[in-house]
Design an enzyme around this catalytic site. Structure first.
Site, PDB file in Angstrom:
ATOM      1  N   ASP A  18       0.783   7.377   3.146  1.00 42.05           N
ATOM      2  CA  ASP A  18       1.230   7.141   2.382  1.00 42.05           C
ATOM      3  C   ASP A  18       2.533   7.443   2.373  1.00 42.05           C
ATOM      4  O   ASP A  18       3.261   6.591   1.123  1.00 42.05           O
ATOM      5  CB  ASP A  18       1.498   8.237   1.572  1.00 42.05           C
ATOM      6  CG  ASP A  18       1.638   8.684  -0.262  1.00 42.05           C
ATOM      7  OD1 ASP A  18       1.068   7.430  -0.759  1.00 42.05           O
ATOM      8  OD2 ASP A  18       2.157   9.425  -0.233  1.00 42.05           O
TER       9      ASP A  18
ATOM     10  N   SER B 240       2.415   6.894  -6.949  1.00 38.22           N
ATOM     11  CA  SER B 240       1.031   6.277  -6.817  1.00 38.22           C
ATOM     12  C   SER B 240      -0.155   6.875  -7.705  1.00 38.22           C
ATOM     13  O   SER B 240      -0.292   8.024  -8.504  1.00 38.22           O
ATOM     14  CB  SER B 240       0.821   7.459  -5.335  1.00 38.22           C
ATOM     15  OG  SER B 240      -0.842   7.367  -4.773  1.00 38.22           O
TER      16      SER B 240
ATOM     17  N   GLN C 245      -3.869   2.116  -1.450  1.00 37.74           N
ATOM     18  CA  GLN C 245      -3.156   2.275  -2.859  1.00 37.74           C
ATOM     19  C   GLN C 245      -2.658   1.581  -4.157  1.00 37.74           C
ATOM     20  O   GLN C 245      -2.202   0.496  -3.712  1.00 37.74           O
ATOM     21  CB  GLN C 245      -2.250   3.266  -2.147  1.00 37.74           C
ATOM     22  CG  GLN C 245      -0.939   4.098  -3.003  1.00 37.74           C
ATOM     23  CD  GLN C 245      -0.133   4.583  -2.096  1.00 37.74           C
ATOM     24  OE1 GLN C 245       1.193   4.448  -2.222  1.00 37.74           O
ATOM     25  NE2 GLN C 245      -0.296   5.625  -1.614  1.00 37.74           N
TER      26      GLN C 245
END
Length: 231
Positions: free
Chosen positions: A145, A166, A216
């Site tokens: 991430d 996100s 993502q």
């Protein structure tokens, strides 16, 4: 979430099969869900149907500078504006438990659009060891991430980002790995639009085995007036 408040995890047994099982997890704080997750598990099974992409050919991590060393190099530039020195010092002061070595670090003094792709050598700081593979998967989720969504912004560096977050994050684990060993993180963004951006990533072991695939989607809010030069 609020780090000062305990998190209540509500787990639902969505499906339990002979080879595959699914669990749905909801994290709750102050009586409201702050996170939802769907996790799929599979018993180890062999199959003759196997293939993977080829790992990019890049210099080994031993030949590259860390993110901290690159920032220190930028800070030594006498022409760097004071506000950007403060920004870089702030990044330098962050206690990030990840070692990062960019293969092709972007030029922070250039606002020209760049291809939305990046290659990073990454690993967890410290020693984790030969422990339960689930521990390495959790650490890899954290590593994946970091700076991932920023790949979509490399082609739009002339804009000032007011907000970025996100929306969802997906991971597929293909092969065993050590999160405290160097892995190559290959990131690319195939699309951005409508205040959203999509990024895809692959975590490669040093021996060329594709260990993890990631995806993502995030939301971006930018100022419509492009930034001026940082110098």
């Amino acid at each position: 979430g609020d780090p000062k408040v305990p998190v209540l995890y509500k787990v639902e047994r969505t499906r339990t099969g002979k080879s595959f099982s699914v669990r749905s997890v909801k994290a709750i704080q102050h009586g409201k869900p702050i996170f939802t997750c769907q996790a799929s598990f599979q018993l180890s099974q062999g199959s003759p149907v196997q293939h993977q992409f080829t790992m990019p050919a890049v210099p080994p991590p031993e030949e590259l500078l860390t993110q901290e060393e690159l920032i220190q190099k930028f800070l030594q530039n006498p022409n760097l504006a004071e506000k950007y020195k403060k920004h870089l010092n702030k990044i330098q002061a962050e206690d990030v438990p990840i070692d990062i070595k960019p293969v092709n670090p972007p030029d922070i003094f250039c606002l020209e659009p760049q291809e939305p792709k990046q290659l990073l050598w990454v690993r967890a700081r410290g020693y984790i060891g030969e422990t339960d593979m689930k521990v390495h998967c959790c650490v890899a989720a954290y590593i994946s991430d970091y700076a991932f969504l920023g790949t979509a912004l490399l082609q739009h560096r002339q804009y000032h980002i007011k907000f970025m977050a996100s929306l969802d994050h997906s991971m597929w684990f293909h092969a065993p790995f050590r999160a405290d060993h160097w892995m190559l993180y290959e990131c690319e963004s195939p699309w951005a639009g409508g205040c959203r951006g999509l990024v895809q990533g692959r975590l490669w072991r040093r021996d060329g085995v594709l260990a993890v695939t990631c995806a993502q989607e995030g939301v971006f809010r930018v100022e419509q007036t492009p930034n001026q030069s940082k110098l």
